[in-house]
Scaffold this motif. Sequence first.
Motif, PDB file in Angstrom:
ATOM      1  N   THR A   2       0.856  -1.138   0.052  1.00  0.00           N
ATOM      2  CA  THR A   2       0.106  -0.023   0.049  1.00  0.00           C
ATOM      3  C   THR A   2       0.988   1.301   0.048  1.00  0.00           C
ATOM      4  O   THR A   2       2.056   1.147   0.021  1.00  0.00           O
ATOM      5  CB  THR A   2      -0.708  -0.052   1.188  1.00  0.00           C
ATOM      6  N   ALA A   3       0.197   2.292  -0.186  1.00  0.00           N
ATOM      7  CA  ALA A   3       0.981   3.702  -0.195  1.00  0.00           C
ATOM      8  C   ALA A   3       1.600   3.801   1.213  1.00  0.00           C
ATOM      9  O   ALA A   3       2.669   4.487   0.985  1.00  0.00           O
ATOM     10  CB  ALA A   3       0.065   5.020  -0.794  1.00  0.00           C
ATOM     11  N   GLY A   4       0.810   3.522   1.901  1.00  0.00           N
ATOM     12  CA  GLY A   4       1.343   3.713   3.343  1.00  0.00           C
ATOM     13  C   GLY A   4       2.487   3.134   3.828  1.00  0.00           C
ATOM     14  O   GLY A   4       3.438   3.587   4.377  1.00  0.00           O
ATOM     15  N   ARG A   5       2.587   1.775   3.466  1.00  0.00           N
ATOM     16  CA  ARG A   5       3.797   0.694   3.520  1.00  0.00           C
ATOM     17  C   ARG A   5       4.744   1.396   2.661  1.00  0.00           C
ATOM     18  O   ARG A   5       5.972   1.346   3.435  1.00  0.00           O
ATOM     19  CB  ARG A   5       3.452  -0.589   3.164  1.00  0.00           C
ATOM     20  N   ILE A   6       4.498   1.880   1.628  1.00  0.00           N
ATOM     21  CA  ILE A   6       5.862   2.372   0.846  1.00  0.00           C
ATOM     22  C   ILE A   6       6.461   3.580   1.346  1.00  0.00           C
ATOM     23  O   ILE A   6       7.698   3.621   1.553  1.00  0.00           O
ATOM     24  CB  ILE A   6       5.514   2.560  -0.746  1.00  0.00           C
ATOM     25  N   PHE A  11      10.762   6.260   4.513  1.00  0.00           N
ATOM     26  CA  PHE A  11      11.116   6.898   5.707  1.00  0.00           C
ATOM     27  C   PHE A  11      12.391   6.207   6.302  1.00  0.00           C
ATOM     28  O   PHE A  11      13.185   6.860   6.949  1.00  0.00           O
ATOM     29  CB  PHE A  11       9.703   7.087   6.588  1.00  0.00           C
ATOM     30  N   LEU A  12      12.134   4.774   6.533  1.00  0.00           N
ATOM     31  CA  LEU A  12      13.053   4.062   7.039  1.00  0.00           C
ATOM     32  C   LEU A  12      14.313   4.185   6.360  1.00  0.00           C
ATOM     33  O   LEU A  12      15.364   3.964   6.915  1.00  0.00           O
ATOM     34  CB  LEU A  12      12.575   2.651   7.464  1.00  0.00           C
TER      35      LEU A  12
END
Length: 281
Positions: A2-6, A11-12
Amino acid sequence: MTAGRIGLYAFLLVSAVFFLLPFYVMLVTSLKTMPEIQHGSIFALPSKATIEPWIVAWSKACTGANCDGIRVGLLNSFEILVPSVILSIGLGAINGYALSFWRPKAGNIVLTTLLLGAFIPYQVFIYPLVRMLSFVSLYNTLPGIVIVHTIFGLPIMTLLFRNYYEAMPADLFRAGRVDGGGFWTIFFRLILPMSGPILVVALILQVTGIWNDFLFGLIFAGRQHLPMTVQLNNVVNTTMGTKAYNVNMAATILTALVPLVVYFVSGRWFVRGIAAGAVKG
């Protein structure tokens, strides 16, 4: 994906690059010759790696009038580190045990006073401590710097162990009392063997804090017991003429090796100790 996971992975990745890039620069610079550093890119790999800067940093770099390298401070740092860590963790564990299970009168007042002391800037204590240690002939001595580190480590160690023990079932303590155990018997035979995770947390915090200390080592250790951090400062600031950036970078990495090893070896136990209630409350 998902976009949030990407976004999370991005960020990490950026955070990892941000923290690892300075170490990469230090490492590649320490393996270069000075002409290559002066005429090349800071991020470029060494065209021909050399360990000569590491040898110079360890055994030949000048720390003031002496040119014995940064190795002079290694033994001093361990002489300061080992008793300071043992005393601060041991006393913090006893304090936390007493405040959580035995609950003495005015125990909360004692804990609050310790925590208030932890939030006062260190600079406020320097001159009074110098006068007090001088009065008892402990200023500029190894026992003096050990006492300073032990005292300043007590508040956070007491809080860590107290919160960890608060999360333990009180029935264990009551069972020990029913079986006739006293204060020290219960602590050494029941509580301490169950304190592995929080001991690792305390060990990492104290080793890192004491090893990386510069201010107390400079003021209280004396010329005969200067730790590696002070020796590193002397190496960097006593260079004559052109600064030997490769030697300085090698000396910096050598100084940071002990905390790095501690983190790499016991990092997973650190996370486990935190999750087990080290910061509860």
